[in-house]
Write an enzyme that holds these catalytic residues in place. Sequence first.
Site, PDB file in Angstrom:
ATOM      1  N   SER A  76      53.034 -12.546  39.638  1.00  0.00           N
ATOM      2  CA  SER A  76      54.321 -13.165  39.106  1.00  0.00           C
ATOM      3  C   SER A  76      55.456 -11.943  39.547  1.00  0.00           C
ATOM      4  CB  SER A  76      54.250 -13.251  37.695  1.00  0.00           C
ATOM      5  OG  SER A  76      53.422 -14.264  37.137  1.00  0.00           O
ATOM      6  N   ASP A 168      41.845 -11.170  37.344  1.00  0.00           N
ATOM      7  CA  ASP A 168      42.258 -11.204  38.724  1.00  0.00           C
ATOM      8  C   ASP A 168      40.994 -11.395  39.798  1.00  0.00           C
ATOM      9  OD1 ASP A 168      44.923 -11.340  38.024  1.00  0.00           O
ATOM     10  OD2 ASP A 168      44.893  -8.985  37.805  1.00  0.00           O
ATOM     11  N   ARG A 284      50.899  -1.794  39.247  1.00  0.00           N
ATOM     12  CA  ARG A 284      51.737  -2.924  38.937  1.00  0.00           C
ATOM     13  C   ARG A 284      52.362  -2.529  37.422  1.00  0.00           C
ATOM     14  NH1 ARG A 284      50.206  -9.181  38.145  1.00  0.00           N
ATOM     15  NH2 ARG A 284      51.147  -9.608  36.143  1.00  0.00           N
ATOM     16  N   LYS A 359      56.952 -13.936  29.956  1.00  0.00           N
ATOM     17  CA  LYS A 359      57.336 -13.921  31.391  1.00  0.00           C
ATOM     18  C   LYS A 359      59.006 -13.568  31.383  1.00  0.00           C
ATOM     19  CE  LYS A 359      53.686 -15.153  33.283  1.00  0.00           C
ATOM     20  NZ  LYS A 359      53.010 -14.273  34.541  1.00  0.00           N
ATOM     21  N   ASP A 427      50.151 -20.062  34.292  1.00  0.00           N
ATOM     22  CA  ASP A 427      49.563 -18.742  34.680  1.00  0.00           C
ATOM     23  C   ASP A 427      48.735 -18.351  33.391  1.00  0.00           C
ATOM     24  OD1 ASP A 427      49.067 -16.560  36.271  1.00  0.00           O
ATOM     25  OD2 ASP A 427      50.511 -15.611  34.946  1.00  0.00           O
ATOM     26  N   HIS A 431      44.485 -18.540  33.393  1.00  0.00           N
ATOM     27  CA  HIS A 431      43.958 -17.140  33.099  1.00  0.00           C
ATOM     28  C   HIS A 431      42.767 -17.259  32.132  1.00  0.00           C
ATOM     29  CE1 HIS A 431      45.846 -14.690  35.879  1.00  0.00           C
ATOM     30  NE2 HIS A 431      47.073 -14.514  35.446  1.00  0.00           N
ATOM     31  N   HIS A 469      53.284 -18.274  42.239  1.00  0.00           N
ATOM     32  CA  HIS A 469      52.008 -18.208  42.762  1.00  0.00           C
ATOM     33  C   HIS A 469      51.144 -19.273  42.156  1.00  0.00           C
ATOM     34  CE1 HIS A 469      50.392 -16.684  38.739  1.00  0.00           C
ATOM     35  NE2 HIS A 469      51.367 -15.904  38.957  1.00  0.00           N
TER      36      HIS A 469
END
Length: 551
Positions: A76, A168, A284, A359, A427, A431, A469
């Site tokens: 993201s 991930d 990140r 987000k 997202d 997950h 993504h």
Amino acid sequence: MTEWELKKHPTFSGVAGPVLICIMDGVGLAPANPGNAFSIARTPTLDRLAQGTLRTELNAHGTAVGMPSDEDMGNSEVGHNAMGAGRIFSQGAKLAAEAIAQGVIYEGKTWKALIEQSKKSNATLHFLGLLSDGNVHSHIAHLEAMLEQAAKEKVPRVRIHVLLDGRDVPDRSALEYVDRLETLVATINQTSTLDYRIASGGGRMVTTMDRYNANWQVVKQGWDAHVLGKAECFRSASDAIKAFREKSPEISDQQLPAFAICDESGKPIGPVETNDAVIMFNFRGDRAIEISRAFTEDSFSEFDRERFPKTMYAGMVQYDGDLEIPPHYLVEPPAISRTSGEYFARNQITQLAVSETQKFGHVTYFWNGNRSGMFDAAYETYVEVPSDLRPFEQRPWMKAAEITDAVIDEMRGKSFRHVRMNLANGDMVGHTGELEPAIVSMEAVDLQIARLCKEIEAMNGAIIVTADHGNVEEMFEVNKKTGKVKLNEEGRPIGKTSHTLNPVPFYVWTKAKDLKMNPDVKHPGLANIAATLMHLLGYQAPEDYCESLLR
């Protein structure tokens, strides 16, 4: 002002109403399959958009978003960077990999200061971060390289605090990474008098790696384990993982409780003490900021730290440049300047950004080139909808309706020219690795997009529907050789929790005539979106921007 002036588009004067971009976070395109929640879900609005004339697929991973190779999934942060900047910048993973491979990181003043600090009497060098090769927040190879360099420079005592992934990377893969790290540590210890050991850890969603101030209790649990040594004790990290799995066979790596490694007497082997040095090796920023604040702020009130050791703390990068979090860092961040948001503000083009907490930073901070705050508050409005703290699989609709409510209310109340919003469902629910909630999440998103299209039509505007993504379109792990879904011991599909390498949709809906897709764009990606937004607003993009997807 001339250097910032956006020139009028020579052939298109722009739509009369607002230009809205709706980012469906984590929604990629893949062939229909039993684990494709996007294709399974009932999405009549998105189906209609997919049949329109203004549509294409965008690359949202790898080199298209500044990652080292096309084997690297997008995320993201880099996705919103690319969308907002209109150009491709080398990103954290690539910057860190290059700095380590070239040895530049070890020549920097921060690394040298950390090493010097670590060699002082009774001092320890600590490494803290996500232990996997997902290359989204971190990479185990970076940690291994720094450990080997620390050994080469004779740092006597190192403690490692591992955050377990399963998000991930494939779920329940934590032991692979822990075993790999323990092997390296054992090798270092055998060939020297050095003392390198894993000291604590926990699953990333319950230990340390909160973001956007959503749940500070997660950070506190990490602090208690890493700094205070206050967590369930085990003799090794692998013992901890095995014990937690035996107690809860279905538990995900990302939900494994915090733990501490203790000696025979039950004393933690590696709590962080005053005069120690600490490296957060995540590159990140979003899930590294809060723990960085806990380590570096004298006045801190988010939770009771109980003990605040004075350490030299450094991030792999600086996670927030404007707020200088943390003050010390190893790798310079990408310099992302002249973003679309800044161009709009300087040209007095009103803009609105809306999302829920999960987000919110993506449509503001990351969209604006890793920059906090506004460029000009007179022309910008940001609305944050508080996220629900319930597990996402229990609330797969999340705050999609409330976000849409806010967007519609704001557009009706004020004349915005550009609006951007993020619906996080694909997202965050993706997950979890849970298919049924993921299907519901996509149906919730589709319902809100239907509302937005109706509103944009009434305002004679344009709406772009896209994603940053992939994720929700691959909810099951698949055997790469056979193409078949992987099954667990009970014969059930193994949930996939990570992002994907799939392209993402790009749909435009507007009543404006004579717009077509631009055939000259040979490899369309997220970085083409900024110029497309400017095009729909009636402006030419700056010359160095990736070109518009429309003509």
